[in-house]
Scaffold this motif. Structure first.
Motif, PDB file in Angstrom:
ATOM      1  N   PHE A 100      34.659  33.220  60.711  1.00 33.74           N
ATOM      2  CA  PHE A 100      33.237  33.520  60.504  1.00 33.74           C
ATOM      3  C   PHE A 100      32.503  32.224  60.211  1.00 33.74           C
ATOM      4  O   PHE A 100      32.898  31.450  59.335  1.00 33.74           O
ATOM      5  CB  PHE A 100      33.049  34.502  59.344  1.00 33.74           C
ATOM      6  CG  PHE A 100      31.620  34.893  59.126  1.00 33.74           C
ATOM      7  CD1 PHE A 100      31.083  35.997  59.777  1.00 33.74           C
ATOM      8  CD2 PHE A 100      30.791  34.141  58.295  1.00 33.74           C
ATOM      9  CE1 PHE A 100      29.740  36.346  59.592  1.00 33.74           C
ATOM     10  CE2 PHE A 100      29.464  34.481  58.099  1.00 33.74           C
ATOM     11  CZ  PHE A 100      28.946  35.589  58.763  1.00 33.74           C
ATOM     12  N   ASN A 101      31.401  31.980  60.924  1.00 34.73           N
ATOM     13  CA  ASN A 101      30.616  30.768  60.739  1.00 34.73           C
ATOM     14  C   ASN A 101      29.578  30.977  59.639  1.00 34.73           C
ATOM     15  O   ASN A 101      28.626  31.740  59.793  1.00 34.73           O
ATOM     16  CB  ASN A 101      29.925  30.369  62.051  1.00 34.73           C
ATOM     17  CG  ASN A 101      29.396  28.947  62.012  1.00 34.73           C
ATOM     18  OD1 ASN A 101      28.846  28.500  61.014  1.00 34.73           O
ATOM     19  ND2 ASN A 101      29.564  28.242  63.122  1.00 34.73           N
ATOM     20  N   LEU A 102      29.766  30.277  58.515  1.00 34.65           N
ATOM     21  CA  LEU A 102      28.869  30.436  57.371  1.00 34.65           C
ATOM     22  C   LEU A 102      27.428  30.085  57.693  1.00 34.65           C
ATOM     23  O   LEU A 102      26.489  30.673  57.135  1.00 34.65           O
ATOM     24  CB  LEU A 102      29.364  29.566  56.207  1.00 34.65           C
ATOM     25  CG  LEU A 102      30.694  29.967  55.584  1.00 34.65           C
ATOM     26  CD1 LEU A 102      31.180  28.885  54.626  1.00 34.65           C
ATOM     27  CD2 LEU A 102      30.576  31.301  54.859  1.00 34.65           C
ATOM     28  N   ASN A 103      27.215  29.141  58.591  1.00 35.96           N
ATOM     29  CA  ASN A 103      25.848  28.717  58.902  1.00 35.96           C
ATOM     30  C   ASN A 103      25.038  29.792  59.620  1.00 35.96           C
ATOM     31  O   ASN A 103      23.824  29.682  59.738  1.00 35.96           O
ATOM     32  CB  ASN A 103      25.871  27.436  59.730  1.00 35.96           C
ATOM     33  CG  ASN A 103      26.277  26.228  58.903  1.00 35.96           C
ATOM     34  OD1 ASN A 103      25.972  26.156  57.715  1.00 35.96           O
ATOM     35  ND2 ASN A 103      26.990  25.302  59.516  1.00 35.96           N
ATOM     36  N   SER A 104      25.707  30.834  60.088  1.00 35.34           N
ATOM     37  CA  SER A 104      24.982  31.933  60.734  1.00 35.34           C
ATOM     38  C   SER A 104      24.216  32.782  59.731  1.00 35.34           C
ATOM     39  O   SER A 104      23.411  33.632  60.118  1.00 35.34           O
ATOM     40  CB  SER A 104      25.958  32.819  61.515  1.00 35.34           C
ATOM     41  OG  SER A 104      26.853  33.495  60.643  1.00 35.34           O
ATOM     42  N   PRO A 182      22.109  23.270  56.944  1.00 34.50           N
ATOM     43  CA  PRO A 182      23.408  23.844  57.284  1.00 34.50           C
ATOM     44  C   PRO A 182      24.536  23.165  56.513  1.00 34.50           C
ATOM     45  O   PRO A 182      24.451  21.976  56.172  1.00 34.50           O
ATOM     46  CB  PRO A 182      23.531  23.574  58.795  1.00 34.50           C
ATOM     47  CG  PRO A 182      22.125  23.441  59.264  1.00 34.50           C
ATOM     48  CD  PRO A 182      21.372  22.800  58.141  1.00 34.50           C
ATOM     49  N   MET A 183      25.581  23.895  56.231  1.00 27.85           N
ATOM     50  CA  MET A 183      26.735  23.326  55.553  1.00 27.85           C
ATOM     51  C   MET A 183      27.487  22.388  56.495  1.00 27.85           C
ATOM     52  O   MET A 183      27.646  22.666  57.681  1.00 27.85           O
ATOM     53  CB  MET A 183      27.685  24.429  55.087  1.00 27.85           C
ATOM     54  CG  MET A 183      27.165  25.262  53.945  1.00 27.85           C
ATOM     55  SD  MET A 183      28.437  26.409  53.328  1.00 27.85           S
ATOM     56  CE  MET A 183      27.494  27.299  52.083  1.00 27.85           C
ATOM     57  N   ALA A 184      27.958  21.259  55.937  1.00 25.73           N
ATOM     58  CA  ALA A 184      28.768  20.318  56.704  1.00 25.73           C
ATOM     59  C   ALA A 184      30.252  20.518  56.441  1.00 25.73           C
ATOM     60  O   ALA A 184      31.088  20.005  57.172  1.00 25.73           O
ATOM     61  CB  ALA A 184      28.378  18.886  56.357  1.00 25.73           C
ATOM     62  N   SER A 185      30.565  21.279  55.390  1.00 22.87           N
ATOM     63  CA  SER A 185      31.958  21.534  55.038  1.00 22.87           C
ATOM     64  C   SER A 185      32.046  22.884  54.346  1.00 22.87           C
ATOM     65  O   SER A 185      31.133  23.284  53.610  1.00 22.87           O
ATOM     66  CB  SER A 185      32.485  20.439  54.109  1.00 22.87           C
ATOM     67  OG  SER A 185      33.741  20.807  53.559  1.00 22.87           O
ATOM     68  N   VAL A 186      33.153  23.569  54.566  1.00 25.09           N
ATOM     69  CA  VAL A 186      33.371  24.856  53.905  1.00 25.09           C
ATOM     70  C   VAL A 186      33.399  24.680  52.391  1.00 25.09           C
ATOM     71  O   VAL A 186      33.021  25.588  51.638  1.00 25.09           O
ATOM     72  CB  VAL A 186      34.694  25.487  54.408  1.00 25.09           C
ATOM     73  CG1 VAL A 186      35.087  26.680  53.552  1.00 25.09           C
ATOM     74  CG2 VAL A 186      34.556  25.915  55.865  1.00 25.09           C
ATOM     75  N   SER A 187      33.796  23.505  51.922  1.00 22.45           N
ATOM     76  CA  SER A 187      33.889  23.267  50.479  1.00 22.45           C
ATOM     77  C   SER A 187      32.537  23.402  49.784  1.00 22.45           C
ATOM     78  O   SER A 187      32.483  23.622  48.565  1.00 22.45           O
ATOM     79  CB  SER A 187      34.472  21.879  50.207  1.00 22.45           C
ATOM     80  OG  SER A 187      33.653  20.872  50.755  1.00 22.45           O
ATOM     81  N   GLU A 188      31.423  23.279  50.523  1.00 19.47           N
ATOM     82  CA  GLU A 188      30.097  23.460  49.923  1.00 19.47           C
ATOM     83  C   GLU A 188      29.928  24.864  49.352  1.00 19.47           C
ATOM     84  O   GLU A 188      29.093  25.087  48.476  1.00 19.47           O
ATOM     85  CB  GLU A 188      29.003  23.206  50.957  1.00 19.47           C
ATOM     86  CG  GLU A 188      28.763  21.758  51.290  1.00 19.47           C
ATOM     87  CD  GLU A 188      27.534  21.579  52.162  1.00 19.47           C
ATOM     88  OE1 GLU A 188      26.458  22.097  51.794  1.00 19.47           O
ATOM     89  OE2 GLU A 188      27.658  20.928  53.211  1.00 19.47           O
ATOM     90  N   LEU A 189      30.707  25.781  49.849  1.00 20.58           N
ATOM     91  CA  LEU A 189      30.616  27.161  49.378  1.00 20.58           C
ATOM     92  C   LEU A 189      30.850  27.244  47.874  1.00 20.58           C
ATOM     93  O   LEU A 189      30.320  28.131  47.196  1.00 20.58           O
ATOM     94  CB  LEU A 189      31.642  28.015  50.126  1.00 20.58           C
ATOM     95  CG  LEU A 189      31.477  29.532  50.135  1.00 20.58           C
ATOM     96  CD1 LEU A 189      30.120  29.938  50.691  1.00 20.58           C
ATOM     97  CD2 LEU A 189      32.593  30.171  50.951  1.00 20.58           C
TER      98      LEU A 189
END
Length: 325
Positions: A100-104, A182-189
């Motif tokens: 799943f793409n978080l930026n969506s 937009p997030m550049a890394s999943v770690s931003e979550l």
């Protein structure tokens, strides 16, 4: 005699100091050499991965049908490759469009009669949250986290219902602001309100931030958790664990011929007609992959994670992350 002993003592001290400096310089040079050697092998793994992706693209071109699934050459688990001077090299590819793409989640939904609606992506993410937390997270909490991620991503500072903007983060220690990009890394979550460490660990294997412009979810490579997040447009309840296992088992044994074949599965009986919006999120091809490579040289293990984009029969490296074990 005294003078001779003094000269000897000074010489011995100098020899010890020179030996210590030499050993330190030797170790530093050896470490640099091993690190360079490891990097060369890991970049070689990128080259092998690129060849596999291009070979798959050529095979699709010959059959005149683009499709990416787990039976293709790039998805096969490779055995560790022995190196001539000892050690080994291993690597594997994962389809990032099977996540799943978080930026969506940045896009805002329209409002209907004053009540905020959810985009198809937001509804799917709520269902995914409920899946990965195995019922420990409630629907209301899942909605709040989904909207907080949307606030983190969108360009404005307008608070969504139950979301989180700057006011939520400036009061923390240390204080910070919403990224509004937009997030550049999943770690931003980890920085988003409501995302505790346990939730992040549960979500991480199923989410990505690539491609930068979110594309369809590849149903041929998506894991069971993502398949369970596919449901009727107006429902926030995911499919059951048994339904997810049934879909994966059918895919492993027979494969889905296409999206229509997926919806024809008994799991979606009575559901398919109400999945018009959900269907817009699905696809059968992929252009973004993650390489996970590991090399052992002189008992030193080094990892490489690379994001690869396949486009026009070329493979570009978009991001690299390395680390030693």
């Amino acid at each position: 005699m005294v003078l001779a002993l003094l000269v000897f003592a000074i010489s011995a001290t100098l020899i010890v100091a020179m030996s210590r400096d030499f050993n330190r310089t030797y170790r530093q040079g050896s470490n640099i050499f091993l690190a360079t050697q490891s990097d060369a092998y890991l970049h070689g793994a990128e080259g092998l991965a690129s060849l596999a992706l291009i070979a798959d693209a050529d095979a699709d071109r010959r059959t005149e049908r683009r499709r990416d699934d787990l039976a293709e050459i790039w998805a096969q688990e490779a055995s560790p490759y022995p190196l001539d001077e000892g050690g080994w090299l291993a690597g594997s590819l994962e389809d990032l469009q099977g996540r799943f793409n978080l930026n969506s989640l940045a896009r805002r939904a329209e409002q209907e009669e004053g009540e905020p609606r959810l985009t198809p992506e937001q509804a799917q993410f709520v269902r995914l949250l409920l899946v990965v937390t195995e019922g420990e997270l409630g629907e209301v909490e899942a909605l709040s986290i989904t909207r907080a991620i949307g606030d983190w991503l969108d360009e404005d500072s307008n608070l969504r219902p139950d979301g989180a903007e700057d006011d939520t983060y400036v009061g923390l220690t240390p204080a910070y602001r919403a990224a509004n990009r937009p997030m550049a890394s999943v770690s931003e979550l980890r920085a988003v309100a409501g995302v505790e460490n346990d939730l992040f660990q549960a979500l991480e294997p199923f989410v990505t931030v690539w491609p930068e412009q979110p594309g369809p979810l590849n149903v041929h490579t998506a894991p069971a958790a993502l398949l369970r997040s596919l449901a009727e447009d107006d429902s926030l309840q995911p499919l059951s664990a048994a339904d997810g296992e049934a879909l994966v088992a059918y895919r492993e044994e027979n494969g889905f011929a296409d999206l229509d074949d997926l919806l024809a599965h008994p799991v979606f009986a009575g559901r398919a007609e109400g999945m018009t919006q959900t269907l817009t999120l699905l696809g059968e091809t992929s252009d973004y992959f993650q390489l996970s490579a590991r090399v052992e040289v002189a008992d030193r293990n080094t990892r490489l994670y690379s994001v690869l984009e396949r486009k026009n029969r070329q493979v570009n490296v978009l991001q690299r992350t390395t680390g030693s074990l």
